[in-house]
Write a protein that holds these residues in place. Structure first.
Motif, PDB file in Angstrom:
ATOM      1  N   PHE A 167       1.421  -1.446  -0.048  1.00  0.00           N
ATOM      2  CA  PHE A 167      -0.360   0.031  -0.237  1.00  0.00           C
ATOM      3  C   PHE A 167       0.611   1.254   0.081  1.00  0.00           C
ATOM      4  CE2 PHE A 167      -1.913   3.511   2.887  1.00  0.00           C
ATOM      5  CZ  PHE A 167      -2.798   3.632   1.983  1.00  0.00           C
ATOM      6  N   LEU A 168       2.026   0.922   0.704  1.00  0.00           N
ATOM      7  CA  LEU A 168       2.797   2.580   0.945  1.00  0.00           C
ATOM      8  C   LEU A 168       3.592   2.619   0.114  1.00  0.00           C
ATOM      9  CD1 LEU A 168       3.536   2.314   4.226  1.00  0.00           C
ATOM     10  CD2 LEU A 168       2.176   4.015   4.168  1.00  0.00           C
TER      11      LEU A 168
ATOM     12  N   LEU B  23       4.285   9.592  10.865  1.00  0.00           N
ATOM     13  CA  LEU B  23       3.003   8.723  11.164  1.00  0.00           C
ATOM     14  C   LEU B  23       3.825   7.087  12.401  1.00  0.00           C
ATOM     15  CD1 LEU B  23       0.327   8.626  11.822  1.00  0.00           C
ATOM     16  CD2 LEU B  23       0.075   7.206   9.668  1.00  0.00           C
ATOM     17  N   GLU B  24       3.037   7.457  14.135  1.00  0.00           N
ATOM     18  CA  GLU B  24       3.446   6.158  14.336  1.00  0.00           C
ATOM     19  C   GLU B  24       2.539   5.589  15.090  1.00  0.00           C
ATOM     20  OE1 GLU B  24       6.176   5.449  18.451  1.00  0.00           O
ATOM     21  OE2 GLU B  24       5.506   7.438  18.213  1.00  0.00           O
ATOM     22  N   PHE B  25       2.740   3.782  15.094  1.00  0.00           N
ATOM     23  CA  PHE B  25       2.503   3.353  15.447  1.00  0.00           C
ATOM     24  C   PHE B  25       2.146   2.602  16.761  1.00  0.00           C
ATOM     25  CE2 PHE B  25       1.907   1.523  10.157  1.00  0.00           C
ATOM     26  CZ  PHE B  25       1.179   2.566  10.107  1.00  0.00           C
ATOM     27  N   PHE B  26       0.824   2.172  16.898  1.00  0.00           N
ATOM     28  CA  PHE B  26       1.025   1.950  18.330  1.00  0.00           C
ATOM     29  C   PHE B  26      -0.088   0.338  18.977  1.00  0.00           C
ATOM     30  CE2 PHE B  26       2.763   5.802  20.158  1.00  0.00           C
ATOM     31  CZ  PHE B  26       3.492   5.553  20.495  1.00  0.00           C
TER      32      PHE B  26
ATOM     33  N   ARG C 203      -7.670   3.104   7.281  1.00  0.00           N
ATOM     34  CA  ARG C 203      -7.236   4.688   8.637  1.00  0.00           C
ATOM     35  C   ARG C 203      -6.211   4.863   8.392  1.00  0.00           C
ATOM     36  NH1 ARG C 203      -7.395   1.875  13.980  1.00  0.00           N
ATOM     37  NH2 ARG C 203      -6.836   4.129  14.678  1.00  0.00           N
ATOM     38  N   LEU C 204      -5.073   4.145   7.709  1.00  0.00           N
ATOM     39  CA  LEU C 204      -3.780   4.366   7.089  1.00  0.00           C
ATOM     40  C   LEU C 204      -3.819   5.406   6.640  1.00  0.00           C
ATOM     41  CD1 LEU C 204      -0.989   4.501   7.491  1.00  0.00           C
ATOM     42  CD2 LEU C 204      -0.558   2.799   6.351  1.00  0.00           C
ATOM     43  N   GLU C 205      -4.746   5.060   5.509  1.00  0.00           N
ATOM     44  CA  GLU C 205      -4.650   6.082   3.861  1.00  0.00           C
ATOM     45  C   GLU C 205      -5.421   7.412   4.048  1.00  0.00           C
ATOM     46  OE1 GLU C 205      -6.103   6.698  -0.638  1.00  0.00           O
ATOM     47  OE2 GLU C 205      -6.672   5.051   0.417  1.00  0.00           O
TER      48      GLU C 205
ATOM     49  N   GLY D  39      -1.755  15.451   4.408  1.00  0.00           N
ATOM     50  CA  GLY D  39      -0.522  16.403   3.223  1.00  0.00           C
ATOM     51  C   GLY D  39      -0.715  15.406   2.749  1.00  0.00           C
ATOM     52  N   LEU D  40      -0.728  14.325   2.324  1.00  0.00           N
ATOM     53  CA  LEU D  40       0.490  13.174   2.068  1.00  0.00           C
ATOM     54  C   LEU D  40      -0.654  13.208   0.376  1.00  0.00           C
ATOM     55  CD1 LEU D  40       2.620  11.601   1.412  1.00  0.00           C
ATOM     56  CD2 LEU D  40       1.257   9.392   1.592  1.00  0.00           C
TER      57      LEU D  40
END
Length: 383
Positions: free
Chosen positions: A275-276, A325-328, A371-373, A380-381
């Protein structure tokens, strides 16, 4: 167990205890309140490196449902950084349990303990558990302490809690001879960064090899760097020691993977990477690179996405305006990289995802691509 085996076991136990004792409770319970006061009373050299400073953090610009980890944590009074020369100084440490530095009179120095730990509770546990104190191994000359309470094999602990202290040598008298530096462990990234500053071979002593209890002709004891609220001045100390930070383009968008980590892994990482890559992100595995290479990649990045972990410590090399953007895993909180981002000027945001196992601190999880997108576009991506 037959009698002969029992006898052998008893003898082995006595050999293990030989040269060990339990430190007197009265001594442990009566530490010196501050190293500065002890140094003044003992006539020992004391150098203040950085004064007390209030650190003020700014809230993340975006809230994707996990900003509770930052609320109420916007300010902290950061204590002074210092070095004290202790004749006959001793160190006694067990990772993540206790780290004690003893003055010349044998009493511990309270403000040289990891300050997120309750000193009194730590002392009572040592006494309650009847922690044996091994015979100290002595080292001649002058030793500069670069240790921390944490794991010596953790990249983030080394980069933030230990390495900046090496730059504090600049504040010491130029004729003061330092024979060695003391570290927690000989991890590759530790040896690489020390080598850059000319410390190698016998000039590097590690606690994991030399033992938990060491004494020195002179110990240059350093105040602990033990907070997520690292002041700008401490980060600058670190940056002076690591080459590789630049503005040259290498890869502008990084996805920091934890695929080779034992915990907090993104279980659907192949889908996340695919995806990224639509947005130009490149997978990045920090453990496969030198510190200099990591610094170069992060300093050229404009976007960073990744799971909370030691690899994100490299944002210290980023320039203001970089987006992170950090994941937990849900239920786990750490303000470290938000705090670091705020001080550097990084545009920070975080997302939490349901953990697939327990406890939350070590849980793996799946990243919801929808949610990531939405989060990336809100930041602003564009493709």
């Amino acid at each position: 167990m037959n009698p002969a085996t029992q006898l052998i076991a008893r003898l082995r136990g006595r050999l293990r205890r030989f040269g060990q004792m339990r430190p007197p409770a009265a001594v442990l319970r009566h530490p010196h309140a501050t190293t500065r006061e002890w140094a003044a009373s003992a006539g020992a050299p004391f150098w203040e490196i950085h004064p007390t400073e209030e650190v003020v953090l700014r809230a993340p610009a975006h809230d994707f449902g996990y900003n509770r980890i930052t609320r109420g944590r916007e300010r902290e009074l950061y204590p002074p950084c210092f070095i004290a020369a202790i004749p006959g100084g001793r160190i006694w440490q067990r990772p993540f349990s206790f780290n004690l530095v003893f003055a010349s009179d044998g009493r511990p120095l309270r403000d040289l303990v990891f300050r997120r730990y309750n000193f009194d509770a730590m002392i009572e546990e040592i006494i309650r558990e009847k922690e044996p104190l091994p015979r100290a191994r002595h080292f001649s000359g002058t030793t500069l302490d670069l240790t921390c309470l944490g794991d010596g094999w953790n990249y983030s602990h080394w980069m933030f809690d230990c390495l900046p202290k090496l730059a504090w040598r600049e504040h010491l008298p130029p004729d003061l001879r330092i024979d060695r530096v003391l570290i927690n462990a000989r991890a590759p990234f530790v040896l690489e960064t020390l080598d850059e500053s000319g410390w190698r071979g016998d000039a590097v002593l590690s606690l994991d090899e030399a033992g938990p209890h060491l004494s020195f002709d002179t110990l240059l004891a350093t105040s602990p760097i033990t907070s997520a609220y690292h002041p700008r001045r401490v980060l600058d100390d670190l940056l002076r020691l690591v080459p590789g930070r630049n503005r040259q383009f290498i890869s502008s968008r990084l996805y920091v993977s934890r695929a080779d980590a034992p915990s907090r892994r993104v279980r659907n990482e192949p889908e996340v990477v695919a995806f990224l890559q639509r947005f130009g992100f490149e997978p990045f595995v920090s453990t496969k690179m030198s510190v200099v290479e990591q610094a170069a990649h992060f300093s050229s990045a404009r976007w960073i996405v990744g799971a909370h972990g030691a690899g994100l410590a490299n944002i210290v090399f980023c320039w203001p305006g970089t987006k992170l953007l950090e994941f937990f895993p849900d239920g786990y909180e750490s303000i470290n990289y938000w705090a670091l981002s705020s001080i550097i000027g990084i545009d920070y945001a975080c997302l939490g995802f349901p953990g697939l196992n327990t406890p939350p601190k070590h849980a793996d999880y799946d990243v919801d691509l929808t949610r990531l997108e939405a989060a990336l576009r809100a930041m602003g991506l564009a493709e």
